[in-house]
Design an enzyme around this catalytic site. Sequence first.
Site, PDB file in Angstrom:
ATOM      1  N   LYS A 186       0.858  -1.203   0.000  1.00 39.33           N
ATOM      2  CA  LYS A 186       0.000   0.000   0.000  1.00 39.33           C
ATOM      3  C   LYS A 186       0.885   1.241   0.000  1.00 39.33           C
ATOM      4  O   LYS A 186       1.527   1.567   0.991  1.00 39.33           O
ATOM      5  CB  LYS A 186      -0.927   0.076   1.206  1.00 39.33           C
ATOM      6  CG  LYS A 186      -1.982   1.180   0.973  1.00 39.33           C
ATOM      7  CD  LYS A 186      -2.629   1.738   2.207  1.00 39.33           C
ATOM      8  CE  LYS A 186      -1.938   2.905   2.827  1.00 39.33           C
ATOM      9  NZ  LYS A 186      -1.880   4.156   2.026  1.00 39.33           N
ATOM     10  N   GLY A 239       7.061   5.028   8.016  1.00 42.61           N
ATOM     11  CA  GLY A 239       6.195   6.193   8.147  1.00 42.61           C
ATOM     12  C   GLY A 239       6.399   6.826   9.506  1.00 42.61           C
ATOM     13  O   GLY A 239       7.453   6.665  10.122  1.00 42.61           O
ATOM     14  N   SER A 240       5.386   7.497   9.980  1.00 43.97           N
ATOM     15  CA  SER A 240       5.536   8.247  11.226  1.00 43.97           C
ATOM     16  C   SER A 240       5.460   7.313  12.433  1.00 43.97           C
ATOM     17  O   SER A 240       4.863   6.234  12.382  1.00 43.97           O
ATOM     18  CB  SER A 240       4.427   9.296  11.314  1.00 43.97           C
ATOM     19  OG  SER A 240       3.170   8.656  11.329  1.00 43.97           O
ATOM     20  N   THR A 241       6.023   7.778  13.516  1.00 41.46           N
ATOM     21  CA  THR A 241       5.980   7.027  14.773  1.00 41.46           C
ATOM     22  C   THR A 241       4.537   6.851  15.243  1.00 41.46           C
ATOM     23  O   THR A 241       4.150   5.789  15.718  1.00 41.46           O
ATOM     24  CB  THR A 241       6.842   7.767  15.818  1.00 41.46           C
ATOM     25  OG1 THR A 241       8.212   7.621  15.409  1.00 41.46           O
ATOM     26  CG2 THR A 241       6.673   7.209  17.212  1.00 41.46           C
ATOM     27  N   GLY A 244       3.019   4.142  13.212  1.00 40.16           N
ATOM     28  CA  GLY A 244       3.701   2.897  13.586  1.00 40.16           C
ATOM     29  C   GLY A 244       3.069   2.269  14.817  1.00 40.16           C
ATOM     30  O   GLY A 244       2.847   1.054  14.882  1.00 40.16           O
ATOM     31  N   GLU A 262       9.879   1.275  10.533  1.00 42.95           N
ATOM     32  CA  GLU A 262      10.907   2.300  10.300  1.00 42.95           C
ATOM     33  C   GLU A 262      10.180   3.628  10.443  1.00 42.95           C
ATOM     34  O   GLU A 262       9.389   4.006   9.575  1.00 42.95           O
ATOM     35  CB  GLU A 262      11.479   2.219   8.881  1.00 42.95           C
ATOM     36  CG  GLU A 262      12.125   0.907   8.517  1.00 42.95           C
ATOM     37  CD  GLU A 262      13.472   0.695   9.175  1.00 42.95           C
ATOM     38  OE1 GLU A 262      13.957   1.611   9.871  1.00 42.95           O
ATOM     39  OE2 GLU A 262      14.015  -0.399   9.014  1.00 42.95           O
ATOM     40  N   CYS A 297      13.557  10.991   6.431  1.00 39.35           N
ATOM     41  CA  CYS A 297      13.464  10.497   7.813  1.00 39.35           C
ATOM     42  C   CYS A 297      14.776  10.677   8.556  1.00 39.35           C
ATOM     43  O   CYS A 297      14.784  10.891   9.759  1.00 39.35           O
ATOM     44  CB  CYS A 297      13.024   9.055   7.824  1.00 39.35           C
ATOM     45  SG  CYS A 297      14.008   8.020   6.772  1.00 39.35           S
ATOM     46  N   GLU A 395       9.557  16.046  14.977  1.00 44.68           N
ATOM     47  CA  GLU A 395       9.969  15.900  13.593  1.00 44.68           C
ATOM     48  C   GLU A 395       9.132  16.847  12.737  1.00 44.68           C
ATOM     49  O   GLU A 395       7.911  16.734  12.696  1.00 44.68           O
ATOM     50  CB  GLU A 395       9.741  14.456  13.152  1.00 44.68           C
ATOM     51  CG  GLU A 395      10.247  14.188  11.780  1.00 44.68           C
ATOM     52  CD  GLU A 395      10.043  12.735  11.383  1.00 44.68           C
ATOM     53  OE1 GLU A 395       8.943  12.208  11.591  1.00 44.68           O
ATOM     54  OE2 GLU A 395      10.995  12.149  10.856  1.00 44.68           O
TER      55      GLU A 395
HETATM   56  P1  NAP Z   1       2.423   8.373   7.784  1.00 42.76           P
HETATM   57  O1  NAP Z   1       1.353   9.351   7.886  1.00 42.76           O
HETATM   58  O2  NAP Z   1       2.831   7.626   8.982  1.00 42.76           O
HETATM   59  O3  NAP Z   1       1.957   7.356   6.648  1.00 42.76           O
HETATM   60  C1  NAP Z   1       2.714   6.256   6.272  1.00 42.76           C
HETATM   61  C2  NAP Z   1       1.796   5.218   5.673  1.00 42.76           C
HETATM   62  O4  NAP Z   1       0.874   4.762   6.659  1.00 42.76           O
HETATM   63  C3  NAP Z   1       0.946   5.736   4.521  1.00 42.76           C
HETATM   64  O5  NAP Z   1       0.801   4.728   3.557  1.00 42.76           O
HETATM   65  C4  NAP Z   1      -0.353   6.073   5.214  1.00 42.76           C
HETATM   66  O6  NAP Z   1      -1.478   6.151   4.389  1.00 42.76           O
HETATM   67  C5  NAP Z   1      -0.462   4.956   6.208  1.00 42.76           C
HETATM   68  N1  NAP Z   1      -1.339   5.313   7.315  1.00 42.76           N
HETATM   69  C6  NAP Z   1      -1.666   6.558   7.767  1.00 42.76           C
HETATM   70  N2  NAP Z   1      -2.552   6.474   8.784  1.00 42.76           N
HETATM   71  C7  NAP Z   1      -2.805   5.156   8.964  1.00 42.76           C
HETATM   72  C8  NAP Z   1      -3.649   4.441   9.845  1.00 42.76           C
HETATM   73  N3  NAP Z   1      -4.422   5.052  10.751  1.00 42.76           N
HETATM   74  N4  NAP Z   1      -3.664   3.087   9.765  1.00 42.76           N
HETATM   75  C9  NAP Z   1      -2.903   2.462   8.847  1.00 42.76           C
HETATM   76  N5  NAP Z   1      -2.108   3.078   7.980  1.00 42.76           N
HETATM   77  C10 NAP Z   1      -2.039   4.421   8.036  1.00 42.76           C
HETATM   78  O7  NAP Z   1       3.765   8.982   7.200  1.00 42.76           O
HETATM   79  P2  NAP Z   1       3.928   9.917   5.934  1.00 42.76           P
HETATM   80  O8  NAP Z   1       3.307  11.221   6.272  1.00 42.76           O
HETATM   81  O9  NAP Z   1       3.518   9.212   4.703  1.00 42.76           O
HETATM   82  O10 NAP Z   1       5.539  10.052   5.872  1.00 42.76           O
HETATM   83  C11 NAP Z   1       6.243  10.847   6.744  1.00 42.76           C
HETATM   84  C12 NAP Z   1       6.739  10.046   7.947  1.00 42.76           C
HETATM   85  O11 NAP Z   1       7.428   8.885   7.529  1.00 42.76           O
HETATM   86  C13 NAP Z   1       7.738  10.819   8.775  1.00 42.76           C
HETATM   87  O12 NAP Z   1       7.416  10.718  10.148  1.00 42.76           O
HETATM   88  C14 NAP Z   1       9.069  10.127   8.501  1.00 42.76           C
HETATM   89  O13 NAP Z   1      10.012  10.202   9.500  1.00 42.76           O
HETATM   90  C15 NAP Z   1       8.657   8.730   8.248  1.00 42.76           C
HETATM   91  N6  NAP Z   1       9.655   8.062   7.418  1.00 42.76           N
HETATM   92  C16 NAP Z   1      10.503   7.167   8.021  1.00 42.76           C
HETATM   93  C17 NAP Z   1      11.463   6.516   7.285  1.00 42.76           C
HETATM   94  C18 NAP Z   1      12.383   5.519   7.928  1.00 42.76           C
HETATM   95  O14 NAP Z   1      12.934   4.693   7.235  1.00 42.76           O
HETATM   96  N7  NAP Z   1      12.576   5.533   9.221  1.00 42.76           N
HETATM   97  C19 NAP Z   1      11.556   6.750   5.926  1.00 42.76           C
HETATM   98  C20 NAP Z   1      10.699   7.658   5.324  1.00 42.76           C
HETATM   99  C21 NAP Z   1       9.733   8.300   6.097  1.00 42.76           C
HETATM  100  P3  NAP Z   1      -2.026   7.641   3.985  1.00 42.76           P
HETATM  101  O15 NAP Z   1      -1.286   7.973   2.777  1.00 42.76           O
HETATM  102  O16 NAP Z   1      -3.478   7.576   3.804  1.00 42.76           O
HETATM  103  O17 NAP Z   1      -1.700   8.564   5.126  1.00 42.76           O
END
Ligand code: NAP
Length: 491
Positions: A186, A239-241, A244, A262, A297, A395
Amino acid sequence: MQNWHEKATRISFRNQAFINGKWVASASGKVFEARNPATNHLLASIAECDVEDVNRAVAAARKAFDSGVWSRASPETRKTVLVRLAELIRQHQDELALLETLDTGKPIANSVAADIPGSAATFQWFGEAIDKVYGEIAPTELGNLALVRRDALGVVACVVPWNYPLMMASWKVAPALAAGNSVVLKPAEQTSLTALRLAELAVEAGLPYGVLNVVTGFGETAGQALGRHMDVDCLAFTGSTEVGKYFLRYSAESNMKPVWLECGGKSPNLVFSDCDDIEAAADAAAFGIWYDQGEVCTANSRLLVEEKIKDEFVDLLKKRARDYQPGDPLDPTTKMGAVVEDRQTARILSYIEQGKSVARLVEGGEQLTISGSSNYVTPTIFDGVTNDMVIAREEIFGPVLSVLSFREEEEAARIANASIYGLAASIWSNNLKRVMRLSDALRVGTISVNCMDAVSNVVPFGGFKQSGNGRDLSLHSFDKYTNLKTVWIKY
Ligand code: NAP
Ligand code: MG
């Protein structure tokens, strides 16, 4: 030079889910919009998948897994397909780079130089690795033979973010497929385009139908359905903590599937006066916060610089801010493009407003309108930041640098570790003993010494603390996508 604008007028977009080798509309018939954040133009209407679509994708993945068409294919066969997929990604580099830049707003130069070749390299690496990993024979008494094997898990779900859409997908999908699993991917709602094209190229490379499925849609619906699915064997997330943690809950409330995370970071960059190349340190510090609009990230968003060189160092950074003025992402000379969407732009600007009330804004902090879009934020520096401020703790995921100063090494280490995150850190120093002491002290997954954002297929990537668990990349990532099985034979 390539005319990316002209190419953009001719590119086409996949917009349906990819399930069992077929393009399908969502079960509900609903769609959502994918917009180019650099112009606000509509790119495509994408299938909005929900529980029913996820059920179909997981069923297709399970059927493919149980058939053995991929899970029992020889490692050499899997290698051949994955290496061919890497080659197809390279052949379609311009198309994929353009899709990525249109969808995310990141500079085309970055998509061409990093995202797409990096994704190809990851498929190549895991394809080439899989027929070279051996099992174990345990040290038993004579008359016993204990084999320790690594078995594929079954159906792996991958949920990925919008900042590196193809690359984050590759980091998960490549090892999961290499190990023989079936996958349901996804992508983030903002960025579906390269994931869909990847699925199509995988089939062209020879991946059997149903082994890689892509469900487009929102996290709260499609993402949650994967997290709670009773027939998903493993959930790999970037994605975000905050999100996660949701996946840990989904797992606990369903089938206890392992959840690999991650997550976010607030990575410190420690600059000491004994660093012998301050110019290189400044180049890296600028790159570390402004590359890809700071939507990284591992962004080095906390600059910890020794007090006696702090003012000089901030001046060097201000000069470099000129190179990162935001511009048209399709211009190959642009070094900073558009923020991914309005919501994220608003979030970054609210942190900037918040920072202004407690620290000194010495560079940037402005929103620009370019090509009809206001998703452009200038490279920003806050000086005089202390680690208790919100801009040092949370962040931001934007081009906003917080500058903190220290006098002693111990103080630097203490500030660096005073974070809920532990993804990465950088150290600039030519004192070997200092570097080794700090390498002992810092609680992060990757430490880059006299360099920035060290990342490679050959080393593990991931975080300590609330930056997550498990590791992407390297042979260690097979730990996530396989389970150990003992076969004990008495003779
Ligand atoms: P996000 O909001 O956490 O979303 C990540 C994924 O999770 C998306 O596919 C999102 O779908 C899905 N998601 C959102 N809410 C959900 C829920 N309630 N239940 C299940 N899945 C859900 O993160 P983002 O805004 O896309 O990316 C930014 C974040 O990613 C930052 O915090 C960054 O640090 C982190 N990141 C970490 C790494 C690493 O390797 N450590 C790498 C890149 C990014 P939607 O598109 O609908 O929100
Ligand atoms: Mg978009």
